[in-house]
Write a protein that holds these residues in place. Structure first.
Motif, PDB file in Angstrom:
ATOM      1  N   GLN A 107      -2.916 -11.476  -2.059  1.00 43.87           N
ATOM      2  CA  GLN A 107      -3.703 -10.467  -2.771  1.00 43.87           C
ATOM      3  C   GLN A 107      -5.183 -10.591  -2.435  1.00 43.87           C
ATOM      4  O   GLN A 107      -5.741 -11.684  -2.502  1.00 43.87           O
ATOM      5  CB  GLN A 107      -3.552 -10.670  -4.292  1.00 43.87           C
ATOM      6  CG  GLN A 107      -2.152 -10.577  -4.809  1.00 43.87           C
ATOM      7  CD  GLN A 107      -1.677  -9.132  -4.932  1.00 43.87           C
ATOM      8  OE1 GLN A 107      -2.467  -8.202  -4.975  1.00 43.87           O
ATOM      9  NE2 GLN A 107      -0.367  -8.960  -4.982  1.00 43.87           N
ATOM     10  N   GLY A 108      -5.792  -9.462  -2.108  1.00 45.43           N
ATOM     11  CA  GLY A 108      -7.234  -9.392  -1.944  1.00 45.43           C
ATOM     12  C   GLY A 108      -7.799  -8.406  -2.954  1.00 45.43           C
ATOM     13  O   GLY A 108      -7.071  -7.937  -3.833  1.00 45.43           O
ATOM     14  N   LYS A 109      -9.074  -8.080  -2.813  1.00 42.75           N
ATOM     15  CA  LYS A 109      -9.680  -7.074  -3.697  1.00 42.75           C
ATOM     16  C   LYS A 109      -9.230  -5.669  -3.323  1.00 42.75           C
ATOM     17  O   LYS A 109      -8.996  -4.836  -4.185  1.00 42.75           O
ATOM     18  CB  LYS A 109     -11.214  -7.132  -3.596  1.00 42.75           C
ATOM     19  CG  LYS A 109     -11.845  -8.318  -4.292  1.00 42.75           C
ATOM     20  CD  LYS A 109     -13.371  -8.202  -4.327  1.00 42.75           C
ATOM     21  CE  LYS A 109     -13.916  -7.588  -3.059  1.00 42.75           C
ATOM     22  NZ  LYS A 109     -15.261  -7.933  -2.673  1.00 42.75           N
ATOM     23  N   LEU A 110      -9.132  -5.409  -2.010  1.00 48.82           N
ATOM     24  CA  LEU A 110      -8.835  -4.065  -1.514  1.00 48.82           C
ATOM     25  C   LEU A 110      -7.375  -3.870  -1.137  1.00 48.82           C
ATOM     26  O   LEU A 110      -6.865  -2.751  -1.199  1.00 48.82           O
ATOM     27  CB  LEU A 110      -9.695  -3.761  -0.280  1.00 48.82           C
ATOM     28  CG  LEU A 110     -11.199  -3.835  -0.476  1.00 48.82           C
ATOM     29  CD1 LEU A 110     -11.915  -3.785   0.862  1.00 48.82           C
ATOM     30  CD2 LEU A 110     -11.654  -2.696  -1.369  1.00 48.82           C
TER      31      LEU A 110
ATOM     32  N   GLU B  33      -3.201  -5.647  -0.601  1.00 48.42           N
ATOM     33  CA  GLU B  33      -2.141  -6.630  -0.812  1.00 48.42           C
ATOM     34  C   GLU B  33      -1.347  -6.641   0.484  1.00 48.42           C
ATOM     35  O   GLU B  33      -1.108  -5.584   1.076  1.00 48.42           O
ATOM     36  CB  GLU B  33      -1.234  -6.200  -1.970  1.00 48.42           C
ATOM     37  CG  GLU B  33       0.024  -7.040  -2.091  1.00 48.42           C
ATOM     38  CD  GLU B  33       0.989  -6.496  -3.147  1.00 48.42           C
ATOM     39  OE1 GLU B  33       2.200  -6.677  -2.961  1.00 48.42           O
ATOM     40  OE2 GLU B  33       0.526  -5.904  -4.137  1.00 48.42           O
TER      41      GLU B  33
ATOM     42  N   LYS C 113      -4.667  -1.186  -2.300  1.00 48.16           N
ATOM     43  CA  LYS C 113      -4.413  -1.295  -3.743  1.00 48.16           C
ATOM     44  C   LYS C 113      -4.742  -0.009  -4.495  1.00 48.16           C
ATOM     45  O   LYS C 113      -4.002   0.387  -5.393  1.00 48.16           O
ATOM     46  CB  LYS C 113      -5.208  -2.456  -4.335  1.00 48.16           C
ATOM     47  CG  LYS C 113      -4.638  -3.801  -3.997  1.00 48.16           C
ATOM     48  CD  LYS C 113      -5.440  -4.892  -4.684  1.00 48.16           C
ATOM     49  CE  LYS C 113      -4.614  -6.148  -4.790  1.00 48.16           C
ATOM     50  NZ  LYS C 113      -5.319  -7.185  -5.558  1.00 48.16           N
ATOM     51  N   ARG C 114      -5.843   0.652  -4.127  1.00 49.50           N
ATOM     52  CA  ARG C 114      -6.287   1.836  -4.869  1.00 49.50           C
ATOM     53  C   ARG C 114      -5.233   2.943  -4.858  1.00 49.50           C
ATOM     54  O   ARG C 114      -4.979   3.568  -5.881  1.00 49.50           O
ATOM     55  CB  ARG C 114      -7.604   2.348  -4.278  1.00 49.50           C
ATOM     56  CG  ARG C 114      -8.351   3.313  -5.160  1.00 49.50           C
ATOM     57  CD  ARG C 114      -9.756   3.600  -4.639  1.00 49.50           C
ATOM     58  NE  ARG C 114      -9.823   3.831  -3.198  1.00 49.50           N
ATOM     59  CZ  ARG C 114      -9.563   4.994  -2.606  1.00 49.50           C
ATOM     60  NH1 ARG C 114      -9.224   6.041  -3.312  1.00 49.50           N
ATOM     61  NH2 ARG C 114      -9.658   5.106  -1.300  1.00 49.50           N
TER      62      ARG C 114
ATOM     63  N   GLU D 247     -14.420  -3.392   5.668  1.00 46.41           N
ATOM     64  CA  GLU D 247     -13.941  -4.468   4.809  1.00 46.41           C
ATOM     65  C   GLU D 247     -12.429  -4.694   4.884  1.00 46.41           C
ATOM     66  O   GLU D 247     -11.976  -5.800   4.639  1.00 46.41           O
ATOM     67  CB  GLU D 247     -14.299  -4.150   3.356  1.00 46.41           C
ATOM     68  CG  GLU D 247     -15.780  -4.080   3.084  1.00 46.41           C
ATOM     69  CD  GLU D 247     -16.039  -3.690   1.651  1.00 46.41           C
ATOM     70  OE1 GLU D 247     -16.296  -4.603   0.844  1.00 46.41           O
ATOM     71  OE2 GLU D 247     -15.943  -2.487   1.350  1.00 46.41           O
ATOM     72  N   TYR D 248     -11.668  -3.656   5.178  1.00 45.47           N
ATOM     73  CA  TYR D 248     -10.218  -3.781   5.108  1.00 45.47           C
ATOM     74  C   TYR D 248      -9.671  -4.762   6.153  1.00 45.47           C
ATOM     75  O   TYR D 248      -8.888  -5.659   5.822  1.00 45.47           O
ATOM     76  CB  TYR D 248      -9.544  -2.412   5.230  1.00 45.47           C
ATOM     77  CG  TYR D 248      -9.714  -1.577   3.987  1.00 45.47           C
ATOM     78  CD1 TYR D 248      -8.735  -1.567   3.000  1.00 45.47           C
ATOM     79  CD2 TYR D 248     -10.864  -0.833   3.768  1.00 45.47           C
ATOM     80  CE1 TYR D 248      -8.895  -0.823   1.842  1.00 45.47           C
ATOM     81  CE2 TYR D 248     -11.035  -0.086   2.618  1.00 45.47           C
ATOM     82  CZ  TYR D 248     -10.045  -0.083   1.656  1.00 45.47           C
ATOM     83  OH  TYR D 248     -10.197   0.646   0.508  1.00 45.47           O
TER      84      TYR D 248
ATOM     85  N   GLU E  95     -10.804  -8.281   5.285  1.00 42.34           N
ATOM     86  CA  GLU E  95     -10.036  -8.879   4.194  1.00 42.34           C
ATOM     87  C   GLU E  95      -8.631  -9.255   4.652  1.00 42.34           C
ATOM     88  O   GLU E  95      -8.132 -10.328   4.296  1.00 42.34           O
ATOM     89  CB  GLU E  95      -9.963  -7.926   2.999  1.00 42.34           C
ATOM     90  CG  GLU E  95      -9.252  -8.561   1.806  1.00 42.34           C
ATOM     91  CD  GLU E  95      -9.390  -7.734   0.534  1.00 42.34           C
ATOM     92  OE1 GLU E  95     -10.435  -7.844  -0.125  1.00 42.34           O
ATOM     93  OE2 GLU E  95      -8.440  -6.994   0.220  1.00 42.34           O
TER      94      GLU E  95
END
Length: 175
Positions: free
Chosen positions: A14-17, A19, A74-75, A110-111, A114
């Motif tokens: 799991q990351g912020k942006l 999975e 994730k969004r 960022e993707y 990450e």
């Protein structure tokens, strides 16, 4: 460092942006949709991977590898790409990270950072180095690797999916 025998090739991370989770057979349609843009593959050694029959072979290889992931934003909860661990070499304390692609709208930021960070952090708990093999003409991927701190290691010929020998460049990141 944990021992390489404990290396789980398909964890869920799991990351912020994003999975990343193990790729499943039922992911084919969603992953193919993400991969069907010809511009994703234009610098790739297999530039026709956007075609369904070519992508099917790639997907089958991913499933057989035992180390392939679906990358999920994730969004939107949508599959936006894939990557995998492969060629785990315990005696050399290394694993390859590769076969990575993301939809174009997720490039250059960022993707991918990450994704690589999640995979590297996991891998380097078990091995001393991660290796990335990129087609010699795939300058976009080479730049992306340099951006995350990978260092050029060597040039190397490897067989493509059609058996033809292809020139690649190899990058590495060590613990």
């Amino acid at each position: 460092m944990k021992r390489y025998m404990d290396f789980e090739l398909q964890p869920t991370l799991q990351g912020k942006l994003i999975e990343i989770r193990p790729l499943k057979p039922q992911d084919f349609e969603a992953l193919y949709k993400a991969a069907s843009d010809p511009l994703i593959w234009e610098q790739h050694p297999e530039p026709d991977r956007y075609k369904r029959e070519v992508f099917q072979k790639f997907f089958d290889g991913a499933m057989e590898s035992g180390g392939a992931f679906a990358v999920i934003e994730k969004r939107s909860a949508r599959i936006i790409g894939s990557s995998r661990y492969h060629n785990l070499k315990p005696t050399e304390s290394e694993v390859e990270i590769g076969f990575t692609f993301l939809e174009r709208k997720f490039w250059g930021g960022e993707y991918n950072g990450e994704l690589k960070s999640l995979m590297l952090n996991h891998a380097l708990r078990f091995v001393g180095r991660a290796v990335f093999v990129v087609g010699e003409k795939n300058l976009r991927s080479q730049k992306a690797l340099e951006k995350i701190g990978a260092k050029f290691l060597k040039k190397e010929q490897r067989p493509g999916s059609d058996g033809t020998m292809r020139q690649n460049v190899v990058f590495t990141i060590t613990r």
